[in-house]
Scaffold this motif. Structure first.
Motif, PDB file in Angstrom:
ATOM      1  N   ASP A  23       0.832  -1.211   0.000  1.00 40.36           N
ATOM      2  CA  ASP A  23       0.000   0.000   0.000  1.00 40.36           C
ATOM      3  C   ASP A  23       0.862   1.255   0.000  1.00 40.36           C
ATOM      4  OD1 ASP A  23      -2.385  -1.401  -0.058  1.00 40.36           O
ATOM      5  OD2 ASP A  23      -2.696  -1.296   2.112  1.00 40.36           O
ATOM      6  N   GLU A  24       1.930   1.246   0.786  1.00 35.62           N
ATOM      7  CA  GLU A  24       2.839   2.398   0.821  1.00 35.62           C
ATOM      8  C   GLU A  24       3.515   2.585  -0.534  1.00 35.62           C
ATOM      9  OE1 GLU A  24       4.182   2.398   5.514  1.00 35.62           O
ATOM     10  OE2 GLU A  24       5.182   1.030   4.123  1.00 35.62           O
ATOM     11  N   ILE A  25       3.887   1.510  -1.165  1.00 39.14           N
ATOM     12  CA  ILE A  25       4.522   1.579  -2.481  1.00 39.14           C
ATOM     13  C   ILE A  25       3.577   2.222  -3.487  1.00 39.14           C
ATOM     14  CG2 ILE A  25       5.371   0.191  -4.426  1.00 39.14           C
ATOM     15  CD1 ILE A  25       6.452  -1.786  -2.244  1.00 39.14           C
ATOM     16  N   ALA A  26       2.315   1.801  -3.479  1.00 37.41           N
ATOM     17  CA  ALA A  26       1.332   2.386  -4.395  1.00 37.41           C
ATOM     18  C   ALA A  26       1.138   3.871  -4.113  1.00 37.41           C
ATOM     19  CB  ALA A  26       0.008   1.642  -4.279  1.00 37.41           C
ATOM     20  N   ASP A  27       1.078   4.242  -2.835  1.00 42.90           N
ATOM     21  CA  ASP A  27       0.918   5.647  -2.470  1.00 42.90           C
ATOM     22  C   ASP A  27       2.119   6.485  -2.918  1.00 42.90           C
ATOM     23  OD1 ASP A  27      -1.480   5.003  -1.281  1.00 42.90           O
ATOM     24  OD2 ASP A  27      -0.759   5.226   0.785  1.00 42.90           O
ATOM     25  N   ILE A  28       3.308   5.961  -2.690  1.00 46.02           N
ATOM     26  CA  ILE A  28       4.521   6.692  -3.059  1.00 46.02           C
ATOM     27  C   ILE A  28       4.609   6.861  -4.570  1.00 46.02           C
ATOM     28  CG2 ILE A  28       7.053   6.546  -3.116  1.00 46.02           C
ATOM     29  CD1 ILE A  28       6.787   5.249  -0.255  1.00 46.02           C
ATOM     30  N   ARG A  29       4.290   5.808  -5.282  1.00 45.79           N
ATOM     31  CA  ARG A  29       4.323   5.885  -6.747  1.00 45.79           C
ATOM     32  C   ARG A  29       3.375   6.978  -7.251  1.00 45.79           C
ATOM     33  NH1 ARG A  29       2.910   1.194 -11.128  1.00 45.79           N
ATOM     34  NH2 ARG A  29       3.579   2.406 -12.890  1.00 45.79           N
ATOM     35  N   LEU A  30       2.183   7.039  -6.693  1.00 43.64           N
ATOM     36  CA  LEU A  30       1.216   8.071  -7.076  1.00 43.64           C
ATOM     37  C   LEU A  30       1.682   9.463  -6.647  1.00 43.64           C
ATOM     38  CD1 LEU A  30      -1.452   8.742  -8.408  1.00 43.64           C
ATOM     39  CD2 LEU A  30      -2.602   8.169  -6.269  1.00 43.64           C
ATOM     40  N   PHE A  53      15.845  10.859  -4.667  1.00 46.33           N
ATOM     41  CA  PHE A  53      15.194   9.964  -3.710  1.00 46.33           C
ATOM     42  C   PHE A  53      16.181   9.700  -2.585  1.00 46.33           C
ATOM     43  CE2 PHE A  53      13.461   9.128  -7.878  1.00 46.33           C
ATOM     44  CZ  PHE A  53      12.095   9.064  -7.654  1.00 46.33           C
ATOM     45  N   THR A  54      15.764   9.974  -1.346  1.00 42.86           N
ATOM     46  CA  THR A  54      16.608   9.727  -0.186  1.00 42.86           C
ATOM     47  C   THR A  54      15.859   8.792   0.745  1.00 42.86           C
ATOM     48  OG1 THR A  54      17.520  11.961  -0.395  1.00 42.86           O
ATOM     49  CG2 THR A  54      17.924  10.788   1.679  1.00 42.86           C
ATOM     50  N   ILE A  55      16.406   7.596   0.940  1.00 51.59           N
ATOM     51  CA  ILE A  55      15.759   6.604   1.790  1.00 51.59           C
ATOM     52  C   ILE A  55      16.527   6.507   3.092  1.00 51.59           C
ATOM     53  CG2 ILE A  55      15.100   4.186   2.021  1.00 51.59           C
ATOM     54  CD1 ILE A  55      14.815   4.126  -1.033  1.00 51.59           C
ATOM     55  N   GLY A  56      15.818   6.785   4.186  1.00 56.54           N
ATOM     56  CA  GLY A  56      16.405   6.682   5.513  1.00 56.54           C
ATOM     57  C   GLY A  56      15.930   5.404   6.193  1.00 56.54           C
ATOM     58  N   GLU A  57      16.237   5.281   7.467  1.00 55.56           N
ATOM     59  CA  GLU A  57      15.838   4.091   8.214  1.00 55.56           C
ATOM     60  C   GLU A  57      14.333   3.916   8.271  1.00 55.56           C
ATOM     61  OE1 GLU A  57      17.531   3.055  11.955  1.00 55.56           O
ATOM     62  OE2 GLU A  57      19.439   3.974  11.415  1.00 55.56           O
ATOM     63  N   SER A  58      13.611   5.030   8.359  1.00 52.73           N
ATOM     64  CA  SER A  58      12.164   4.922   8.532  1.00 52.73           C
ATOM     65  C   SER A  58      11.353   5.771   7.564  1.00 52.73           C
ATOM     66  CB  SER A  58      11.787   5.311   9.967  1.00 52.73           C
ATOM     67  OG  SER A  58      12.128   6.667  10.195  1.00 52.73           O
ATOM     68  N   GLU A  59      12.012   6.405   6.610  1.00 56.79           N
ATOM     69  CA  GLU A  59      11.261   7.278   5.720  1.00 56.79           C
ATOM     70  C   GLU A  59      11.917   7.429   4.356  1.00 56.79           C
ATOM     71  OE1 GLU A  59      11.149  11.046   7.743  1.00 56.79           O
ATOM     72  OE2 GLU A  59      13.005  11.700   6.830  1.00 56.79           O
ATOM     73  N   LEU A  60      11.116   7.939   3.446  1.00 55.13           N
ATOM     74  CA  LEU A  60      11.571   8.273   2.098  1.00 55.13           C
ATOM     75  C   LEU A  60      11.335   9.758   1.891  1.00 55.13           C
ATOM     76  CD1 LEU A  60      12.295   7.549  -0.939  1.00 55.13           C
ATOM     77  CD2 LEU A  60       9.815   7.390  -1.253  1.00 55.13           C
ATOM     78  N   ARG A 115       7.708   5.209   6.758  1.00 57.45           N
ATOM     79  CA  ARG A 115       7.420   3.778   6.590  1.00 57.45           C
ATOM     80  C   ARG A 115       6.667   3.255   7.803  1.00 57.45           C
ATOM     81  NH1 ARG A 115      12.265   1.721   6.999  1.00 57.45           N
ATOM     82  NH2 ARG A 115      12.897   2.147   4.883  1.00 57.45           N
ATOM     83  N   GLY A 116       5.637   2.461   7.539  1.00 57.93           N
ATOM     84  CA  GLY A 116       4.919   1.789   8.617  1.00 57.93           C
ATOM     85  C   GLY A 116       4.065   2.674   9.485  1.00 57.93           C
TER      86      GLY A 116
END
Length: 118
Positions: A23-30, A53-60, A115-116
């Protein structure tokens, strides 16, 4: 505009490899699509977008930079902006003064997704 599917696919791959839920992947893509489309809509002719794109331990964090033809930030009352706010945990837009070297107004849309988050 023709490269937008590539950016969407890249975003999807990055978050898929970073333990985001489906679900998060779909939201991020949109959200990536909305951020890019927003800047494409105001872009000066012949300019490009840059996505970071910057991916951290708990966020994008996603930062999309472009050059607007006219002065003024994207319309925060538009449906697309509402979608972007709904799909992200924080969203921001900023614009610099006219830059003769790029023949327009450098403009950035940035959003963050945790994330989460329940």
């Amino acid at each position: 505009m023709s490269q937008l599917p590539i950016v969407r696919g890249l975003a999807e791959t990055l978050v898929l490899l970073s333990d985001f839920t489906m679900d998060e992947i779909a939201d991020i893509r949109l959200a990536v699509d909305e951020a890019c489309s927003t800047l494409i809509g105001v872009a000066a002719a012949g300019t490009s977008l840059r996505c970071v794109f910057t991916i951290g331990e708990s966020e994008l964090r996603v930062q999309v930079d472009g050059v607007a033809a006219q002065e003024g930030l994207p319309d925060a009352r538009s449906f697309g902006w509402h979608v972007l706010r709904t799909l992200s945990d924080a969203v921001d837009a900023r614009q610099e003064p006219f830059d003769q070297q790029v023949s327009g107004y450098p403009t950035t849309v940035e959003f963050r997704r945790v994330r989460g988050k329940a």
